[in-house]
Write a protein that holds these residues in place. Sequence first.
Motif, mmCIF file in Angstrom:
data_model
loop_
_atom_site.group_PDB
_atom_site.id
_atom_site.type_symbol
_atom_site.label_atom_id
_atom_site.label_comp_id
_atom_site.label_asym_id
_atom_site.label_seq_id
_atom_site.Cartn_x
_atom_site.Cartn_y
_atom_site.Cartn_z
ATOM 1 N N LEU A 17 32.439 25.789 43.145
ATOM 2 C CA LEU A 17 33.187 24.800 42.122
ATOM 3 C C LEU A 17 32.276 24.147 40.929
ATOM 4 C CD1 LEU A 17 35.655 23.223 41.201
ATOM 5 C CD2 LEU A 17 35.029 21.413 42.811
ATOM 6 N N ARG B 147 46.480 25.200 50.025
ATOM 7 C CA ARG B 147 45.607 24.372 49.415
ATOM 8 C C ARG B 147 45.858 22.768 49.300
ATOM 9 N NH1 ARG B 147 43.642 29.525 45.651
ATOM 10 N NH2 ARG B 147 42.338 30.239 47.055
ATOM 11 N N LYS C 134 34.839 33.156 44.865
ATOM 12 C CA LYS C 134 35.703 32.913 43.651
ATOM 13 C C LYS C 134 35.025 31.946 42.732
ATOM 14 C CE LYS C 134 38.363 36.254 44.911
ATOM 15 N NZ LYS C 134 38.205 37.733 44.177
ATOM 16 N N ILE D 134 34.339 25.395 49.922
ATOM 17 C CA ILE D 134 33.874 25.794 48.508
ATOM 18 C C ILE D 134 32.706 24.933 48.428
ATOM 19 C CG2 ILE D 134 34.538 25.153 45.904
ATOM 20 C CD1 ILE D 134 37.194 25.231 48.824
ATOM 21 N N TRP E 90 36.220 28.296 41.208
ATOM 22 C CA TRP E 90 37.032 27.153 40.933
ATOM 23 C C TRP E 90 36.264 26.427 39.809
ATOM 24 C CZ3 TRP E 90 39.290 24.635 45.804
ATOM 25 C CH2 TRP E 90 39.901 25.620 46.746
ATOM 26 N N VAL F 76 40.649 22.649 39.199
ATOM 27 C CA VAL F 76 40.453 21.356 39.817
ATOM 28 C C VAL F 76 40.663 20.324 38.827
ATOM 29 C CG1 VAL F 76 39.511 20.093 41.306
ATOM 30 C CG2 VAL F 76 39.519 22.618 41.804
ATOM 31 N N CYS G 13 41.079 29.259 40.537
ATOM 32 C CA CYS G 13 41.759 27.865 40.476
ATOM 33 C C CYS G 13 41.297 26.958 39.754
ATOM 34 C CB CYS G 13 41.581 27.476 42.109
ATOM 35 S SG CYS G 13 42.206 25.958 42.674
ATOM 36 N N ALA H 297 34.473 30.120 47.496
ATOM 37 C CA ALA H 297 34.492 29.774 46.338
ATOM 38 C C ALA H 297 33.168 28.908 45.981
ATOM 39 C CB ALA H 297 35.779 28.962 45.686
#
Length: 295
Positions: free
Chosen positions: A93, A6, A120, A66, A122, A153, A151, A91
């Motif tokens: 976000l 990533r 997922k 994402i 984020w 960010v 994750c 994912a």
Amino acid sequence: MQIRPRRSVLYMPGANVRALEKAKSLAADALILDLEDSVAPDVKEVARERVAEAFRTGGYGPREVIIRVNAVSTPWGKEDLKVAAELGPDAILVPKVSFADDVYEIGDKLDMLGAPDHTKIWAMMETPMGILNAGAIAAARQAPAGRRLACFVLGTNDLAKETRARIVRGRLPMITWLSTTVQAARAHGLDVIDGVFNDFDDMEAFRDECLQGRDLGMDGKTLIHPSQIAVANEVFSPSATELEWAEKILAAFALPENAGKGVITLEGRMVERLHAEMAERTVAIARAAVPAAAA
């Protein structure tokens, strides 16, 4: 656990059809198809439709895709989440995550909407409260409703706005926030992606910020322009020297005489099993990065 590079995570405005198409040929490791900050309120619905069409059409190769949704408290957030859940990207976000309950709420909604298990969460870490609660937010992944969290960010522009801290070269006002987020993420097995660098014409300063993020422990950097991809990929990739040393460590621990040993001596240095674990990740990142860069 699957290791995914990533190093370069590029924001693409969801309303821009040309940008969504161009993203298919770029060497970024991950793409964020954005429905939030880069999209004006009067084209939010249009952007959602265009992102859905682009995702269904495909062609993004090995890149992670994402979708950044609007907050569920906005007029667009619930429908954004519904469409994203149906699409099933790598994912979703989520903006302005400030409490562990924010993760649980999104996780429950994704389950109810039938989002696939591979999708997922984020979390954007972009509020002062989010930084204060970073540990609790990261720990949310231990609960069933938070299991999708993968994750963090950093949203450094929003953090600057909310705290009145200045965005300066070297990011001294933000160092504590960046390190706190990394520490919380690592304590619970999450990746961390650094915030954007706004002046995409100043490549020297951009490189310096990438190096800083790497040294702080970030896995990569969010980007606002394709011209930033090559530098991010370079900085967040293991160097040839690092890769060579990692391979030597793994080879040494693989020898029969070192089986079961916690510590060995390699070329005059003490090397522990923890170094072998670090070496495994270094080699895995180097190998996994090749297809994305070449696609």
